[in-house]
Motif scaffolding. Structure first.
Motif, PDB file in Angstrom:
ATOM      1  N   ARG A  17      25.208  19.072  -5.136  1.00  0.00           N
ATOM      2  CA  ARG A  17      24.963  18.810  -6.564  1.00  0.00           C
ATOM      3  C   ARG A  17      26.192  19.177  -7.398  1.00  0.00           C
ATOM      4  O   ARG A  17      26.406  18.635  -8.480  1.00  0.00           O
ATOM      5  N   ASP A  18      26.969  20.119  -6.893  1.00  0.00           N
ATOM      6  CA  ASP A  18      28.199  20.538  -7.578  1.00  0.00           C
ATOM      7  C   ASP A  18      29.216  19.400  -7.486  1.00  0.00           C
ATOM      8  O   ASP A  18      29.705  19.064  -6.408  1.00  0.00           O
ATOM      9  N   SER A  19      29.528  18.808  -8.648  1.00  0.00           N
ATOM     10  CA  SER A  19      30.343  17.582  -8.621  1.00  0.00           C
ATOM     11  C   SER A  19      31.754  17.836  -8.079  1.00  0.00           C
ATOM     12  O   SER A  19      32.378  16.924  -7.547  1.00  0.00           O
ATOM     13  N   SER A  20      32.249  19.069  -8.171  1.00  0.00           N
ATOM     14  CA  SER A  20      33.601  19.316  -7.647  1.00  0.00           C
ATOM     15  C   SER A  20      33.604  19.284  -6.115  1.00  0.00           C
ATOM     16  O   SER A  20      34.651  19.246  -5.493  1.00  0.00           O
ATOM     17  N   ARG A  21      32.420  19.283  -5.514  1.00  0.00           N
ATOM     18  CA  ARG A  21      32.330  19.301  -4.048  1.00  0.00           C
ATOM     19  C   ARG A  21      31.806  17.989  -3.474  1.00  0.00           C
ATOM     20  O   ARG A  21      31.409  17.926  -2.332  1.00  0.00           O
ATOM     21  N   ARG A  22      31.815  16.931  -4.309  1.00  0.00           N
ATOM     22  CA  ARG A  22      31.377  15.671  -3.711  1.00  0.00           C
ATOM     23  C   ARG A  22      32.380  14.550  -3.931  1.00  0.00           C
ATOM     24  O   ARG A  22      33.138  14.552  -4.900  1.00  0.00           O
ATOM     25  N   GLY A  23      32.379  13.615  -2.977  1.00  0.00           N
ATOM     26  CA  GLY A  23      33.244  12.451  -3.079  1.00  0.00           C
ATOM     27  C   GLY A  23      32.573  11.410  -3.956  1.00  0.00           C
ATOM     28  O   GLY A  23      32.075  11.744  -5.034  1.00  0.00           O
ATOM     29  N   SER A  24      32.535  10.147  -3.493  1.00  0.00           N
ATOM     30  CA  SER A  24      31.994   9.096  -4.346  1.00  0.00           C
ATOM     31  C   SER A  24      30.756   8.463  -3.730  1.00  0.00           C
ATOM     32  O   SER A  24      30.491   7.291  -3.948  1.00  0.00           O
ATOM     33  N   GLN A  25      30.025   9.237  -2.922  1.00  0.00           N
ATOM     34  CA  GLN A  25      28.776   8.704  -2.361  1.00  0.00           C
ATOM     35  C   GLN A  25      27.689   9.764  -2.488  1.00  0.00           C
ATOM     36  O   GLN A  25      27.985  10.951  -2.624  1.00  0.00           O
ATOM     37  N   VAL A  26      26.457   9.303  -2.455  1.00  0.00           N
ATOM     38  CA  VAL A  26      25.328  10.231  -2.349  1.00  0.00           C
ATOM     39  C   VAL A  26      24.550   9.840  -1.102  1.00  0.00           C
ATOM     40  O   VAL A  26      24.271   8.659  -0.876  1.00  0.00           O
ATOM     41  N   MET A  32      20.792  22.026 -11.642  1.00  0.00           N
ATOM     42  CA  MET A  32      19.558  21.924 -12.444  1.00  0.00           C
ATOM     43  C   MET A  32      19.161  20.465 -12.630  1.00  0.00           C
ATOM     44  O   MET A  32      19.956  19.617 -13.008  1.00  0.00           O
ATOM     45  N   ALA A  33      17.917  20.161 -12.372  1.00  0.00           N
ATOM     46  CA  ALA A  33      17.458  18.787 -12.516  1.00  0.00           C
ATOM     47  C   ALA A  33      17.375  18.418 -13.998  1.00  0.00           C
ATOM     48  O   ALA A  33      17.025  19.242 -14.838  1.00  0.00           O
ATOM     49  N   ASN A  34      17.707  17.167 -14.281  1.00  0.00           N
ATOM     50  CA  ASN A  34      17.577  16.656 -15.637  1.00  0.00           C
ATOM     51  C   ASN A  34      16.088  16.384 -15.893  1.00  0.00           C
ATOM     52  O   ASN A  34      15.451  15.650 -15.163  1.00  0.00           O
ATOM     53  N   THR A  35      15.510  16.993 -16.939  1.00  0.00           N
ATOM     54  CA  THR A  35      14.054  16.890 -17.116  1.00  0.00           C
ATOM     55  C   THR A  35      13.645  15.669 -17.932  1.00  0.00           C
ATOM     56  O   THR A  35      12.508  15.241 -17.873  1.00  0.00           O
ATOM     57  N   GLY A  76      43.689   5.622 -14.903  1.00  0.00           N
ATOM     58  CA  GLY A  76      43.933   5.677 -13.463  1.00  0.00           C
ATOM     59  C   GLY A  76      42.847   6.409 -12.698  1.00  0.00           C
ATOM     60  O   GLY A  76      41.658   6.351 -13.038  1.00  0.00           O
ATOM     61  N   MET A  77      43.267   7.126 -11.649  1.00  0.00           N
ATOM     62  CA  MET A  77      42.298   7.779 -10.759  1.00  0.00           C
ATOM     63  C   MET A  77      41.452   8.809 -11.492  1.00  0.00           C
ATOM     64  O   MET A  77      40.292   9.010 -11.147  1.00  0.00           O
ATOM     65  N   ALA A  78      42.028   9.450 -12.526  1.00  0.00           N
ATOM     66  CA  ALA A  78      41.226  10.458 -13.254  1.00  0.00           C
ATOM     67  C   ALA A  78      40.041   9.772 -13.924  1.00  0.00           C
ATOM     68  O   ALA A  78      38.902  10.265 -13.879  1.00  0.00           O
ATOM     69  N   ALA A  79      40.296   8.592 -14.520  1.00  0.00           N
ATOM     70  CA  ALA A  79      39.213   7.871 -15.200  1.00  0.00           C
ATOM     71  C   ALA A  79      38.211   7.325 -14.184  1.00  0.00           C
ATOM     72  O   ALA A  79      36.987   7.370 -14.401  1.00  0.00           O
ATOM     73  N   LEU A  80      38.722   6.834 -13.048  1.00  0.00           N
ATOM     74  CA  LEU A  80      37.816   6.321 -12.003  1.00  0.00           C
ATOM     75  C   LEU A  80      36.947   7.442 -11.451  1.00  0.00           C
ATOM     76  O   LEU A  80      35.759   7.269 -11.198  1.00  0.00           O
ATOM     77  N   ARG A  81      37.556   8.608 -11.292  1.00  0.00           N
ATOM     78  CA  ARG A  81      36.812   9.766 -10.779  1.00  0.00           C
ATOM     79  C   ARG A  81      35.717  10.191 -11.767  1.00  0.00           C
ATOM     80  O   ARG A  81      34.596  10.501 -11.370  1.00  0.00           O
ATOM     81  N   THR A  82      36.056  10.195 -13.053  1.00  0.00           N
ATOM     82  CA  THR A  82      35.061  10.565 -14.071  1.00  0.00           C
ATOM     83  C   THR A  82      33.865   9.623 -13.985  1.00  0.00           C
ATOM     84  O   THR A  82      32.700  10.048 -13.987  1.00  0.00           O
ATOM     85  N   LYS A  83      34.160   8.320 -13.855  1.00  0.00           N
ATOM     86  CA  LYS A  83      33.048   7.364 -13.783  1.00  0.00           C
ATOM     87  C   LYS A  83      32.274   7.550 -12.472  1.00  0.00           C
ATOM     88  O   LYS A  83      31.035   7.514 -12.460  1.00  0.00           O
ATOM     89  N   SER A  84      33.004   7.734 -11.378  1.00  0.00           N
ATOM     90  CA  SER A  84      32.338   7.899 -10.079  1.00  0.00           C
ATOM     91  C   SER A  84      31.356   9.076 -10.120  1.00  0.00           C
ATOM     92  O   SER A  84      30.226   8.979  -9.629  1.00  0.00           O
ATOM     93  N   LEU A  85      31.791  10.175 -10.725  1.00  0.00           N
ATOM     94  CA  LEU A  85      30.906  11.350 -10.792  1.00  0.00           C
ATOM     95  C   LEU A  85      29.723  11.108 -11.729  1.00  0.00           C
ATOM     96  O   LEU A  85      28.608  11.582 -11.473  1.00  0.00           O
ATOM     97  N   ALA A  86      29.967  10.345 -12.787  1.00  0.00           N
ATOM     98  CA  ALA A  86      28.850  10.027 -13.694  1.00  0.00           C
ATOM     99  C   ALA A  86      27.821   9.174 -12.943  1.00  0.00           C
ATOM    100  O   ALA A  86      26.601   9.363 -13.092  1.00  0.00           O
ATOM    101  N   LEU A  87      28.305   8.244 -12.102  1.00  0.00           N
ATOM    102  CA  LEU A  87      27.387   7.400 -11.327  1.00  0.00           C
ATOM    103  C   LEU A  87      26.595   8.232 -10.316  1.00  0.00           C
ATOM    104  O   LEU A  87      25.376   8.108 -10.208  1.00  0.00           O
ATOM    105  N   SER A  88      27.308   9.097  -9.584  1.00  0.00           N
ATOM    106  CA  SER A  88      26.593   9.872  -8.555  1.00  0.00           C
ATOM    107  C   SER A  88      25.654  10.901  -9.193  1.00  0.00           C
ATOM    108  O   SER A  88      24.576  11.174  -8.667  1.00  0.00           O
TER     109      SER A  88
END
Ligand code: PLP
Length: 429
Positions: free
Chosen positions: A342-351, A1-4, A308-320
């Protein structure tokens, strides 16, 4: 869902203020004013690397000369750096070695996996992979299939699991696709593969340092990955190899060289492989590059006390996610599509954005404005062109994302990307 809600620069500045990892950016010597979104291709320079490499050059090499192999611990670097990588893979100390590049290491592990699978069951004749894997992986697989007289089957990602069967010897996949940024669920793929006796080989080039990994839980058999992307190891940094400990001692790897010998300095004429992962080394380690990679790893591992990686991943997903929201609000109207899930569990750290044409020139115009992404040409089946934006969470901020999208809008609105200077293709895109 797009952020309005319309996202503003103020919103992004507030996100940066609240980011618990924002101080980590200070570790890097990034050019002033540049928005660097290409850490998925070449990571940034850690400031510490300059002094460490200079010390290794001037003192260890210049003064210590040959003695530095022992005194400065050069000979142990493939293992000590490998142990740091193991911490990012969910692997144990001693399970990873650094050597060669990803292509060569893929050749080694794939060859071993093929030998193992066929020795156990000679009717397994297929190597399965994804059609849009990184080309070097496809070339290595093709070459090995020719040598071993196996059949290479390339499918689209959604078709792969259904094709696993007792005819398949090896499933070789890139965990995060270099074009789309789409990520496999390693645990479910590993489980499905093992259920029918298929060995898995993972290319982690776009995962290591970007997403949390657990090779044991993912039932992986072999893995390789590179040091110059999210590990910030520098251009041409050496790559790593991991093999499940139950596999390492069963077969020779094909590039049996003296650094993989049980006693390299006995200079025996016959090959006796070292036990464990050590045998996946071939020749002399690239010491200066290993030292730079060691600094790159420190720049990632310094995040351990911060989650660690969990925190980096959280930030990476927030950025993407922010980039995708801004795509919905500002980029769709300029003819871009979205290649990344769009499903964050299915993306790495790039868009990755898609575009029917003009992608190269658009990226060049953006680079001239200080926003660095990159471009991948259309595939052979008529796929769209890809504009890639990588979000290395160690040094990319939320405001960077806002500026990148803003500049991209300006490039499109002004039509500036149509200038002839942006059309001239350079070798590296
Ligand atoms: C997924 C993937 N595998 C392999 C490689 C190439 O590895 P190397 O050139 O280090 O052999 C790349 C390069 O970008 C890549 O993206």
């Amino acid at each position: 869902m797009a952020n309005t809600l319309r996202i503003t620069l103020d919103d992004c500045q507030a996100l940066d203020q609240a980011d618990p990892l924002r101080a980590l950016r200070e570790q890097f010597a990034l050019p002033q004013g540049m928005v660097y979104l290409d850490g998925n291709s070449l990571g940034a320079l850690p400031k510490a690397a300059k002094a460490r490499v200079q010390h290794a050059l001037v003192e260890q090499w210049g003064q210590g000369l040959i003695g530095s192999w022992n005194k400065a611990g050069w000979a142990q670097l493939p293992h000590s750096v490998g142990d740091k990588i193991a911490r990012l893979l969910g692997a144990r100390p001693g399970e990873v070695v650094v050597a060669d590049n990803t292509s060569v290491n893929l050749y080694k592990v794939l060859s071993v996996a093929m030998q193992m699978a066929v020795a156990e069951n000679p009717t397994r004749r297929v190597v399965l992979s994804e059609r849009l894997s990184f080309p070097t992986d496809l070339y290595i697989m093709e070459s090995l299939c020719r040598q071993h007289k196996l059949e290479l089957q390339l499918l689209d990602a959604p078709e792969i699991i259904a094709q696993l069967s007792d005819e398949v010897a090896v499933l070789a996949l890139t965990h995060v696709n270099y074009r789309s940024g789409e990520m496999y669920d390693m645990a479910s793929v590993g489980k499905a593969a093992h259920a029918v006796g298929v060995l898995t080989v993972w290319d982690l080039a776009h995962s290591i340092g970007a997403v949390a990994l657990d090779l044991h839980r993912g039932e992986a058999d072999f893995a390789v990955g590179c040091g110059y992307k999210y590990l910030n190891g520098g251009p041409g940094a050496p790559a790593f190899v991991w093999a499940h400990p139950r596999h390492t001692d069963r077969f020779w790897q094909p590039l049996a060289g003296w650094w993989g010998h049980a006693e390299p300095f006995a200079f025996k004429p016959d090959y006796q492989p070292a036990s464990g992962i050590t045998r996946f080394q071939s020749g002399t380690p690239p010491v200066l590059s290993l030292i730079a990679l060691d600094c790159g790893l420190d720049s990632v591992l310094v995040a351990e006390p911060l989650g660690g990686m969990a925190a980096l991943r959280t930030k990476s997903l927030a950025l993407s996610s922010l980039f995708i929201d801004l795509f919905d609000q500002r980029l769709v109207e300029h003819g871009f599509g979205l290649a990344t899930p769009r499903d964050s569990s299915r993306r790495g750290s790039q868009v990755s954005l898609t575009r029917a044409e003009g992608g190269y020139a658009i990226v060049q115009a953006l680079i001239e404005r200080g926003v660095v992404g990159d471009f991948r040409a259309a595939g052979q089946k008529g796929e769209d062109e890809i504009l890639r934006f990588g979000f290395a969470p160690l040094y990319v901020g939320f405001t960077d994302i806002w500026h990148a999208v803003d500049q991209l809008c300006e490039v499109m609105q002004s039509g500036q990307w149509k200038a002839s200077r942006f059309a001239q293709r350079q070798l590296v895109t």
